[in-house]
Design an enzyme around this catalytic site. Structure first.
Site, mmCIF file in Angstrom:
data_model
loop_
_atom_site.group_PDB
_atom_site.id
_atom_site.type_symbol
_atom_site.label_atom_id
_atom_site.label_comp_id
_atom_site.label_asym_id
_atom_site.label_seq_id
_atom_site.Cartn_x
_atom_site.Cartn_y
_atom_site.Cartn_z
ATOM 1 C CG ASP A 73 -0.197 -0.298 2.509
ATOM 2 O OD1 ASP A 73 1.007 0.039 2.595
ATOM 3 O OD2 ASP A 73 -0.798 -0.867 3.432
ATOM 4 C CG ASP A 128 9.176 0.524 12.499
ATOM 5 O OD1 ASP A 128 9.421 1.276 11.530
ATOM 6 O OD2 ASP A 128 8.494 -0.509 12.372
ATOM 7 C CG ASP A 170 1.305 3.662 4.564
ATOM 8 O OD1 ASP A 170 0.094 3.428 4.437
ATOM 9 O OD2 ASP A 170 2.143 2.793 4.887
HETATM 10 P P1 ATP Z 1 3.789 -2.874 5.074
HETATM 11 O O1 ATP Z 1 2.689 -1.877 4.776
HETATM 12 O O2 ATP Z 1 4.489 -3.404 3.892
HETATM 13 O O3 ATP Z 1 3.350 -3.913 6.039
HETATM 14 P P2 ATP Z 1 4.917 -0.612 6.417
HETATM 15 O O4 ATP Z 1 6.306 -0.361 6.924
HETATM 16 O O5 ATP Z 1 4.383 0.350 5.427
HETATM 17 O O6 ATP Z 1 4.935 -2.068 5.871
HETATM 18 P P3 ATP Z 1 2.684 0.142 8.007
HETATM 19 O O7 ATP Z 1 2.042 -0.580 9.145
HETATM 20 O O8 ATP Z 1 1.906 0.430 6.792
HETATM 21 O O9 ATP Z 1 3.970 -0.716 7.659
HETATM 22 O O10 ATP Z 1 3.271 1.472 8.615
HETATM 23 C C1 ATP Z 1 3.719 2.570 7.828
HETATM 24 C C2 ATP Z 1 4.927 3.210 8.482
HETATM 25 O O11 ATP Z 1 4.569 3.691 9.769
HETATM 26 C C3 ATP Z 1 6.095 2.276 8.730
HETATM 27 O O12 ATP Z 1 6.906 2.139 7.610
HETATM 28 C C4 ATP Z 1 6.817 2.966 9.851
HETATM 29 O O13 ATP Z 1 7.571 4.057 9.399
HETATM 30 C C5 ATP Z 1 5.658 3.515 10.668
HETATM 31 N N1 ATP Z 1 5.235 2.550 11.709
HETATM 32 C C6 ATP Z 1 4.278 1.617 11.628
HETATM 33 N N2 ATP Z 1 4.137 0.940 12.785
HETATM 34 C C7 ATP Z 1 5.046 1.469 13.620
HETATM 35 C C8 ATP Z 1 5.396 1.220 14.974
HETATM 36 N N3 ATP Z 1 4.790 0.272 15.673
HETATM 37 N N4 ATP Z 1 6.380 1.979 15.519
HETATM 38 C C9 ATP Z 1 6.990 2.952 14.799
HETATM 39 N N5 ATP Z 1 6.704 3.216 13.534
HETATM 40 C C10 ATP Z 1 5.752 2.503 12.932
HETATM 41 MG MG MG Z 2 2.350 0.364 4.669
#
Ligand code: ATP
Ligand code: MG
Length: 473
Positions: free
Chosen positions: A93, A173, A95
């Site tokens: 996705d 993170d 963001d």
């Molecule tokens: P994917 O969508 O492929 O699972 P993602 O890294 O984009 O991976 P998301 O849950 O969509 O994961 O979160 C978007 C962003 O928000 C992450 O890349 C990170 O920068 C931040 N993020 C998400 N969860 C956390 C957390 N628990 N602690 C700190 N930052 C976070």
């Molecule tokens: Mg994401």
């Protein structure tokens, strides 16, 4: 050597966050250059180095970023989408992050909906896409601020203090998840060396790893997920740190763990992830009873039931077939439920009620760690319960069984159990065949059951005469 980035993080800069929460004047949020204490600077990664273009991102995400920018806000893509694009993978996705507050996002987009309590953000609909738009976050520095709450272990309960991009980056993170991409200028902003880490395929927490895990232990699960999914390596010391802190998962709300577990296990790399979770002692925190009851046979690579369930899940994901949470839980908790049923039968409970009681008890205990919604647990019960009926093949029930809504899941589970040597292969084969046959052929197969030796007849125990009972024969 880190050639490309330039970070000057003055000690203590974070604790002097300007008061940028929902009540702050927006001008203070909008211009990071004027940020009074922020000494964090981004390295700008040029297109010749990052290789992305506006076309790399979805039309919906492009529209959301450009609309926000045209409305006078700062906006970029961030997180997994930038990371995955740089690694040559298709993002799950896109963001978007912005300095517009959630209510402002809602005002800019007609089709926006605010969601989340722990982490408030907006979902913006563009055509068929839903783009997640969050506002830059800042580190909470005051417990009086009721939009950010830490508990006594330093765990974040709510994370809704808004800030600048320079502050936001430090709330993320991992460095690889903290790259900001502006498709308009085709520039990546890198504050924490994430670009180099991507190239070196390394997972590194931002800031003090121990503190970041205390704040939110789910970050360990995320790290393990990205390591497996993207085939990255942990930076030095991270593996040991995670193993030492695995117990922190006990303090994560069970409902959140359910979501995380599905994200981990339903993306085509469940088996590798399972092995890593066990290696780091995290699986035992998530599924304590399963971990305690697995036998060596269950865990045997290739042939063991658990490995077969996870491999099967991976294959289905890779083939684009649907996967259901219930199947995963049914597989992981099967040994636990079998043992519990045996225990109850040992206390004189008949087989069927013993299974029902065992299922309720095992799911109940597991739900204290990972809350399994009723819509999922009810299917887990059905899959387990149908195993006995598939094994006994009572002729009068066969047609009803074939029409049962859960037949397919239960049959798939039976096939995996037969491959693991738990039930005869001929039994699974029989159920495979009957599904492929026409109704008259099915009748023949059922008739043959009555006469043939193949059927596993479940005999009712003959009523003992009083005389026999007394003699104990
Ligand atoms: P994917 O969508 O492929 O699972 P993602 O890294 O984009 O991976 P998301 O849950 O969509 O994961 O979160 C978007 C962003 O928000 C992450 O890349 C990170 O920068 C931040 N993020 C998400 N969860 C956390 C957390 N628990 N602690 C700190 N930052 C976070
Ligand atoms: Mg994401």
């Amino acid at each position: 050597m880190r050639a490309c980035f330039l970070v000057t993080l003055r000690k203590g800069a974070l604790s002097h966050r300007p008061p940028l929460n929902k009540a702050s004047p927006k001008s203070a949020v909008k211009n990071p250059v004027r940020h009074p204490r922020g000494h964090l600077q981004a390295a700008l990664i040029a297109p010749s180095r990052h290789g992305l273009s506006e076309k790399s991102i979805s039309p919906g995400a492009r529209t959301v970023v450009s609309t926000l920018q045209q409305s006078g806000y700062q906006a970029e893509l961030v997180g997994g989408c930038v990371r995955d694009l740089l690694l040559g993978q298709r993002p799950k996705d896109f963001d978007v992050v912005t300095d517009a507050l959630p209510d402002e996002v809602r005002r800019v987009f007609r089709r926006a909906r605010l969601i989340g309590r722990r982490f408030r953000l907006a979902h913006v609909r563009v055509g068929r896409e839903v783009i997640e738009v969050s506002t830059y976050r800042a580190k909470p520095d005051s417990e009086e601020n009721d939009d950010s709450v830490l508990n006594e272990h330093g765990r974040i309960l709510r994370d809704n203090v808004f800030g600048t991009r320079e502050e936001d980056v430090l709330r993320r993170d991992l460095t690889v998840n903290a790259l900001y991409y502006d498709p308009g200028s085709n520039t990546i902003f890198d504050y924490v060396g994430g670009f180099d880490d991507i190239h070196e395929r390394r997972l590194r927490f931002i800031g003090d790893p121990q503190e970041r895990l205390n704040e939110d232990p789910v970050r360990m699960l995320r790290a393990v997920r990205f390591k497996t999914k993207l085939n990255l390596a942990f930076a030095k010391g991270i593996e040991g740190l995670i193993a030492q802190n695995a117990y922190l998962l006990r303090h994560v709300p069970p409902a959140r763990l359910f979501d995380e577990v599905l994200k981990m296990f339903h993306h085509g790399y469940a088996l590798n992830l399972f092995n890593l979770l066990r290696h780091l002692g995290m699986f035992a925190e998530l599924f304590p009873e399963a971990e305690r009851t697995f036998t060596d046979t269950d865990l045997a690579p290739d042939t063991g039931l658990v490995c077969r369930v996870l491999k099967n899940t991976d294959q289905r994901v890779q083939q684009g077939k649907p996967v259901i949470a219930a199947f995963l839980f049914a597989g992981l908790l099967w040994r636990a439920v079998c043992l519990e049923r045996e225990r109850r039968m040992g206390h004189g409970v008949a087989s069927y009620p013993a299974l029902q009681q065992a299922a309720v008890a095992v799911i109940g205990r597991e739900s204290q760690r990972i809350s399994i919604p009723r819509r999922v647990s009810s299917i887990v019960y059905e899959i387990w319960e149908l195993q006995g009926r598939l094994e006994s093949r009572r002729p009068r029930t066969i047609h009803r069984l074939l029409e049962n809504k859960r037949f397919r899941a239960a049959y798939d589970f039976l096939v995996l159990r037969s491959g693991a040597g738990e039930v005869p292969e001929s039994l699974a084969e029989w159920w495979t065949q009957i599904q492929e046959h026409s109704v008259p052929q099915q009748q023949e197969m059922i008739k043959a059951l009555n006469s043939g030796p193949a059927r596993n007849k479940r005999r009712r125990p003959r009523k003992r005469s009083n005389e026999q009972s007394k003699q104990g024969t």
